[in-house]
Enzyme design. Structure first.
Site, PDB file in Angstrom:
ATOM      1  N   LYS A 162      72.259 102.350  23.689  1.00 36.59           N
ATOM      2  CA  LYS A 162      73.278 101.294  23.580  1.00 36.59           C
ATOM      3  C   LYS A 162      73.695 100.940  25.000  1.00 36.59           C
ATOM      4  O   LYS A 162      74.095 101.800  25.780  1.00 36.59           O
ATOM      5  CB  LYS A 162      74.491 101.815  22.804  1.00 36.59           C
ATOM      6  CG  LYS A 162      75.608 100.792  22.668  1.00 36.59           C
ATOM      7  CD  LYS A 162      76.844 101.378  21.997  1.00 36.59           C
ATOM      8  CE  LYS A 162      76.557 101.609  20.538  1.00 36.59           C
ATOM      9  NZ  LYS A 162      77.795 101.941  19.779  1.00 36.59           N
ATOM     10  N   GLU A 202      83.024  97.742  17.361  1.00 36.67           N
ATOM     11  CA  GLU A 202      81.577  97.805  17.608  1.00 36.67           C
ATOM     12  C   GLU A 202      80.790  97.202  16.454  1.00 36.67           C
ATOM     13  O   GLU A 202      79.825  96.473  16.662  1.00 36.67           O
ATOM     14  CB  GLU A 202      81.127  99.258  17.782  1.00 36.67           C
ATOM     15  CG  GLU A 202      81.566  99.906  19.061  1.00 36.67           C
ATOM     16  CD  GLU A 202      81.046 101.322  19.150  1.00 36.67           C
ATOM     17  OE1 GLU A 202      80.089 101.543  19.909  1.00 36.67           O
ATOM     18  OE2 GLU A 202      81.584 102.206  18.461  1.00 36.67           O
TER      19      GLU A 202
END
Length: 125
Positions: A99, A22
């Site tokens: 997100k 990520e």
């Protein structure tokens, strides 16, 4: 009279997350804000100096989104602190940080956090 300035679904590409992938690859994020601001004077004068410029708010949010963090809670807290510091006219902030398509093995559009703080009672300040 209550008055607010809002910015809906600001889009950012950033490197927030717990997993190494990520932080390396990054992901898409959205931020929505509702700022309690007295706009009475600006409504009468038509002058940007009498209100909070949403272009300036965007720049403050972008600066915080550009700083990688593990947790969205941390990013949201930094954004709240920054906005209260940069804009003394703001009395209260409602923030939603999400997100998009988080890597969690689920078919999900977004996941994130929501915060609501008043200047006088915000534990983040």
């Amino acid at each position: 009279m209550k008055s607010y300035i809002f910015l809906d679904d600001l889009c950012f590409y950033a490197h927030h997350g717990v997993g190494g992938q990520e932080t390396l690859v990054g992901n898409e994020f959205t931020v929505s804000l509702r700022l309690k601001v007295d706009i009475t004077r600006a409504a009468a004068t038509d002058e940007v100096d009498d209100t909070v410029s949403y272009a300036d708010v965007y720049q403050s949010v972008k600066a915080e989104m550009d700083v990688p963090s593990k947790l969205l809670e941390h990013v949201a807290g930094r954004i709240i602190k920054r906005l209260f510091a940069d804009f003394p006219q703001v009395e209260q902030i409602e923030l939603k940080l999400a997100k998009r398509n988080p890597p969690m093995g689920a078919d999900i559009k977004a996941a994130g956090v929501e915060l609501e703080c008043g200047r006088a009672d915000c534990p983040l300040l």
